[in-house]
Design a protein around this motif. Structure first.
Motif, PDB file in Angstrom:
ATOM      1  N   ASP A  38     -10.477  10.473  -3.253  1.00  0.00           N
ATOM      2  CA  ASP A  38      -8.900  11.164  -2.952  1.00  0.00           C
ATOM      3  C   ASP A  38      -8.232  10.368  -2.044  1.00  0.00           C
ATOM      4  OD1 ASP A  38      -9.641  13.277  -4.351  1.00  0.00           O
ATOM      5  OD2 ASP A  38     -10.786  14.188  -3.264  1.00  0.00           O
ATOM      6  N   TRP A  39      -6.445  10.421  -2.392  1.00  0.00           N
ATOM      7  CA  TRP A  39      -5.506   9.941  -1.205  1.00  0.00           C
ATOM      8  C   TRP A  39      -4.321  10.727  -0.526  1.00  0.00           C
ATOM      9  CZ3 TRP A  39      -1.147   6.429  -2.116  1.00  0.00           C
ATOM     10  CH2 TRP A  39      -0.844   5.783  -2.886  1.00  0.00           C
ATOM     11  N   ILE A  40      -4.213  10.391   0.345  1.00  0.00           N
ATOM     12  CA  ILE A  40      -2.108  11.540   1.156  1.00  0.00           C
ATOM     13  C   ILE A  40      -1.481   9.978   1.122  1.00  0.00           C
ATOM     14  CG2 ILE A  40      -1.558  12.656   2.301  1.00  0.00           C
ATOM     15  CD1 ILE A  40      -4.090  14.173   2.438  1.00  0.00           C
ATOM     16  N   LEU A  41      -0.428  10.306   0.194  1.00  0.00           N
ATOM     17  CA  LEU A  41       0.880   9.336   0.907  1.00  0.00           C
ATOM     18  C   LEU A  41       1.825   9.752   1.899  1.00  0.00           C
ATOM     19  CD1 LEU A  41       1.878   6.429  -0.416  1.00  0.00           C
ATOM     20  CD2 LEU A  41       3.102   7.975  -1.781  1.00  0.00           C
ATOM     21  N   VAL A  42       1.726   9.328   3.017  1.00  0.00           N
ATOM     22  CA  VAL A  42       2.830   9.910   3.381  1.00  0.00           C
ATOM     23  C   VAL A  42       4.385   9.047   3.989  1.00  0.00           C
ATOM     24  CG1 VAL A  42       3.705  10.298   5.987  1.00  0.00           C
ATOM     25  CG2 VAL A  42       1.561  10.601   5.202  1.00  0.00           C
ATOM     26  N   ASP A  43       5.224   9.512   3.564  1.00  0.00           N
ATOM     27  CA  ASP A  43       6.395   8.503   2.907  1.00  0.00           C
ATOM     28  C   ASP A  43       6.656   7.424   1.965  1.00  0.00           C
ATOM     29  OD1 ASP A  43       7.818   9.812   4.616  1.00  0.00           O
ATOM     30  OD2 ASP A  43       7.626   9.178   6.293  1.00  0.00           O
ATOM     31  N   ALA A  44       7.797   7.746   1.177  1.00  0.00           N
ATOM     32  CA  ALA A  44       7.361   6.361   0.058  1.00  0.00           C
ATOM     33  C   ALA A  44       8.888   5.796   0.244  1.00  0.00           C
ATOM     34  CB  ALA A  44       7.296   7.340  -1.506  1.00  0.00           C
ATOM     35  N   GLY A  45       9.036   4.974   0.668  1.00  0.00           N
ATOM     36  CA  GLY A  45      10.191   4.000   0.766  1.00  0.00           C
ATOM     37  C   GLY A  45      10.288   3.737  -0.927  1.00  0.00           C
ATOM     38  N   GLU A  46      11.466   2.806  -1.048  1.00  0.00           N
ATOM     39  CA  GLU A  46      11.939   1.473  -1.799  1.00  0.00           C
ATOM     40  C   GLU A  46      10.956   0.759  -2.081  1.00  0.00           C
ATOM     41  OE1 GLU A  46      15.282  -0.567  -3.519  1.00  0.00           O
ATOM     42  OE2 GLU A  46      15.630  -0.319  -1.305  1.00  0.00           O
ATOM     43  N   GLY A  47      10.358   0.718  -3.078  1.00  0.00           N
ATOM     44  CA  GLY A  47       9.112  -0.343  -3.583  1.00  0.00           C
ATOM     45  C   GLY A  47       7.267  -0.075  -3.257  1.00  0.00           C
ATOM     46  N   THR A  48       7.621   1.078  -2.382  1.00  0.00           N
ATOM     47  CA  THR A  48       5.860   1.566  -2.711  1.00  0.00           C
ATOM     48  C   THR A  48       4.349   2.150  -3.488  1.00  0.00           C
ATOM     49  OG1 THR A  48       6.912   3.103  -0.806  1.00  0.00           O
ATOM     50  CG2 THR A  48       4.966   3.676  -1.238  1.00  0.00           C
ATOM     51  N   GLN A  49       4.717   2.067  -5.257  1.00  0.00           N
ATOM     52  CA  GLN A  49       4.224   1.738  -6.293  1.00  0.00           C
ATOM     53  C   GLN A  49       3.558   0.367  -6.214  1.00  0.00           C
ATOM     54  OE1 GLN A  49       5.551   3.156  -9.893  1.00  0.00           O
ATOM     55  NE2 GLN A  49       8.118   2.047  -8.981  1.00  0.00           N
ATOM     56  N   HIS A  50       4.722  -0.873  -6.030  1.00  0.00           N
ATOM     57  CA  HIS A  50       4.067  -1.757  -6.206  1.00  0.00           C
ATOM     58  C   HIS A  50       3.016  -2.149  -4.807  1.00  0.00           C
ATOM     59  CE1 HIS A  50       5.847  -6.276  -7.304  1.00  0.00           C
ATOM     60  NE2 HIS A  50       4.676  -5.766  -7.428  1.00  0.00           N
ATOM     61  N   ARG A  51       3.431  -1.535  -3.577  1.00  0.00           N
ATOM     62  CA  ARG A  51       2.664  -1.825  -3.016  1.00  0.00           C
ATOM     63  C   ARG A  51       1.244  -1.105  -2.745  1.00  0.00           C
ATOM     64  NH1 ARG A  51       5.215  -6.216   0.555  1.00  0.00           N
ATOM     65  NH2 ARG A  51       5.141  -5.851   2.075  1.00  0.00           N
ATOM     66  N   ILE A  52       1.538   0.154  -3.503  1.00  0.00           N
ATOM     67  CA  ILE A  52       0.064   0.606  -4.234  1.00  0.00           C
ATOM     68  C   ILE A  52      -0.789   0.075  -5.325  1.00  0.00           C
ATOM     69  CG2 ILE A  52      -0.379   2.658  -5.650  1.00  0.00           C
ATOM     70  CD1 ILE A  52       2.168   4.305  -3.804  1.00  0.00           C
ATOM     71  N   GLN A  53       0.097  -0.621  -6.128  1.00  0.00           N
ATOM     72  CA  GLN A  53      -0.619  -1.435  -6.708  1.00  0.00           C
ATOM     73  C   GLN A  53      -1.469  -2.972  -6.400  1.00  0.00           C
ATOM     74  OE1 GLN A  53       2.437  -2.478  -9.571  1.00  0.00           O
ATOM     75  NE2 GLN A  53       2.013  -0.549 -11.432  1.00  0.00           N
ATOM     76  N   GLN A  54      -0.847  -3.698  -5.105  1.00  0.00           N
ATOM     77  CA  GLN A  54      -1.462  -4.370  -4.183  1.00  0.00           C
ATOM     78  C   GLN A  54      -2.281  -4.120  -3.679  1.00  0.00           C
ATOM     79  OE1 GLN A  54       3.260  -5.519  -2.789  1.00  0.00           O
ATOM     80  NE2 GLN A  54       2.467  -7.578  -3.192  1.00  0.00           N
ATOM     81  N   ALA A  55      -2.437  -3.069  -2.948  1.00  0.00           N
ATOM     82  CA  ALA A  55      -3.021  -2.367  -2.285  1.00  0.00           C
ATOM     83  C   ALA A  55      -4.809  -1.626  -3.077  1.00  0.00           C
ATOM     84  CB  ALA A  55      -3.026  -0.527  -1.507  1.00  0.00           C
ATOM     85  N   LYS A  56      -4.283  -2.159  -4.316  1.00  0.00           N
ATOM     86  CA  LYS A  56      -5.300  -1.878  -5.486  1.00  0.00           C
ATOM     87  C   LYS A  56      -5.905   0.318  -5.063  1.00  0.00           C
ATOM     88  CE  LYS A  56      -7.994  -5.960  -6.414  1.00  0.00           C
ATOM     89  NZ  LYS A  56      -6.501  -6.603  -5.931  1.00  0.00           N
ATOM     90  N   LEU A  57      -4.348   1.156  -4.968  1.00  0.00           N
ATOM     91  CA  LEU A  57      -4.958   2.362  -5.033  1.00  0.00           C
ATOM     92  C   LEU A  57      -4.481   3.259  -5.941  1.00  0.00           C
ATOM     93  CD1 LEU A  57      -3.131   2.073  -1.335  1.00  0.00           C
ATOM     94  CD2 LEU A  57      -5.401   3.525  -2.102  1.00  0.00           C
ATOM     95  N   ALA A  58      -5.542   3.919  -6.079  1.00  0.00           N
ATOM     96  CA  ALA A  58      -5.163   4.422  -8.194  1.00  0.00           C
ATOM     97  C   ALA A  58      -4.173   5.841  -8.441  1.00  0.00           C
ATOM     98  CB  ALA A  58      -6.354   4.606  -8.434  1.00  0.00           C
ATOM     99  N   LEU A  59      -3.320   5.753  -9.335  1.00  0.00           N
ATOM    100  CA  LEU A  59      -2.054   6.711  -8.854  1.00  0.00           C
ATOM    101  C   LEU A  59      -3.371   8.409  -9.158  1.00  0.00           C
ATOM    102  CD1 LEU A  59       1.309   5.619  -9.536  1.00  0.00           C
ATOM    103  CD2 LEU A  59       0.087   6.147  -7.999  1.00  0.00           C
ATOM    104  N   GLN A  60      -4.184   7.697 -10.135  1.00  0.00           N
ATOM    105  CA  GLN A  60      -4.993   9.362 -10.563  1.00  0.00           C
ATOM    106  C   GLN A  60      -5.408   9.952  -8.897  1.00  0.00           C
ATOM    107  OE1 GLN A  60      -4.676  10.306 -13.874  1.00  0.00           O
ATOM    108  NE2 GLN A  60      -4.668   8.702 -15.128  1.00  0.00           N
ATOM    109  N   SER A  61      -5.767   8.874  -8.580  1.00  0.00           N
ATOM    110  CA  SER A  61      -6.837   9.231  -7.038  1.00  0.00           C
ATOM    111  C   SER A  61      -5.429  10.082  -6.583  1.00  0.00           C
ATOM    112  CB  SER A  61      -7.583   8.894  -6.794  1.00  0.00           C
ATOM    113  OG  SER A  61      -8.044   8.115  -7.519  1.00  0.00           O
ATOM    114  N   LEU A  62      -4.510  10.335  -6.221  1.00  0.00           N
ATOM    115  CA  LEU A  62      -3.349  10.571  -4.683  1.00  0.00           C
ATOM    116  C   LEU A  62      -3.081  11.990  -5.653  1.00  0.00           C
ATOM    117  CD1 LEU A  62      -1.126  10.623  -3.142  1.00  0.00           C
ATOM    118  CD2 LEU A  62       0.644  10.179  -5.461  1.00  0.00           C
TER     119      LEU A  62
END
Length: 326
Positions: A38-62
């Motif tokens: 389980d994880w929480i995202l604080v703020d989502a500036g432009e390009g954040t989803q690309h960073r999420i992929q690079q950090a190997k975080l799963a959007l399903q677990s957000l």
């Protein structure tokens, strides 16, 4: 690298203020409960989803997204991220704690761009999140108002878990052999011993462990977080400028200098501080050194200046550790 008693794990997804640069993206911070995914995202500036992929975080677990304020460097990546989670077949509800305008913006954008999310959004107006919001069994969030050109907020992220601990000393004194009897008690089952019923509740002690971090949005008055910081082990706060540059820029942008945050952290006896949201003029080695020197002058605690993809863990003893990349 994993420590069994880590409770919160942080990955910085963007540490630049205003605009992305070649080495730093705009604001985004992932905070994971280290007991699960389980994880929480604080703020989502432009390009954040690309960073999420690079950090190997799963959007399903957000499990939740917190937006500190409506400025684009803190939210322009939000709608694309929500759309991608839908295209990844997410069905679980997602909590968003943000200013009301963010909800309106999502709704209008969805309408104008034919966006249909296959999962429900549970939207909580940040003004109503002054009460603690329980997100999962272990994670909760609370909002605190700050001072900026638009309404801006900090978020307390609290991880709490309760563990059952068997009173082994009492069992040894009674002569109860290790093995099945101990296991049954640990599972909450009563046992028979020497013709007596021993109740599990008499031999189980509940231990609650709690970790509290505060993540600030843009803010020119760190002292507004004094009460919230009283039982926090870590403050993550913007430090857009050094004091000398802030004096030149003037009070218009309504940001904090390294000196302001360092003095506040020292005054609060905060044991850990991470600074982020650096102006592009402070992002090279010289600029970072100037920020670090300013912090050292006014703060004697443990501090870091965050870079994109930096990872940290905070355990229940309040120990903050930077995780070295492999």
């Amino acid at each position: 690298m994993k420590n069994s008693n880590n409770m919160l794990h942080f990955t910085f997804l963007g540490t630049s203020s205003g605009v992305p640069t070649l080495t730093r993206n705009v604001s985004g911070l992932a905070i994971r409960n280290s007991k699960n995914k389980d994880w929480i995202l604080v703020d989502a500036g432009e390009g954040t989803q690309h960073r999420i992929q690079q950090a190997k975080l799963a959007l399903q677990s957000l499990v939740a997204i917190c937006i500190t304020h409506v400025h684009g460097d803190h939210c322009y990546g939000l709608v694309g991220l929500l759309a991608s989670a839908g295209m990844n077949a997410r069905t679980a509800p997602l909590t968003i704690i943000a200013p009301k305008q963010i909800q309106q913006w999502i709704e209008v954008t969805a309408q104008l761009t034919d966006l249909h999310l296959p999962y429900p959004l549970n939207f909580i107006d940040v003004n109503e999140a002054a009460q603690i919001q329980q997100i999962t069994d272990e994670l909760s969030i609370q909002a605190h108002p700050l001072s900026h050109r638009v309404p801006s907020f900090a978020f307390s992220i609290i991880a709490q878990n309760t563990q059952k601990k068997l009173d082994t000393q009492a069992l040894i004194q009674l002569g109860i052999p290790k093995g099945k009897a101990w296991g049954d008690l640990q599972q909450g089952q009563n046992i028979q011993f020497n013709g007596e019923t021993l109740k599990a509740t008499d031999f189980i002690q509940l231990q609650t462990k709690r970790v509290h971090t505060i993540v600030g949005g843009d803010n020119n008055r760190p002292e507004l977080l004094a009460q919230a910081c009283q039982d926090a082990q870590l403050l993550i706060h913007e430090s857009t400028y050094t004091q000398a540059i802030l004096d030149k820029v003037g009070s218009g942008p309504m940001h904090s200098s390294a000196k302001m945050v360092a003095e506040f952290a020292q005054h609060q006896n905060l044991s850990n501080l991470i600074l982020t949201h650096f102006s592009p003029r402070h992002q090279d080695n010289t600029g970072q050194q100037a920020i670090a020197e300013e912090v050292k002058t006014f703060y004697t605690g443990n501090f870091y200046l965050a870079h994109d993809f930096d990872q940290f863990s905070l355990d229940e003893t309040g120990q903050l550790t930077k995780i070295e990349k492999y």
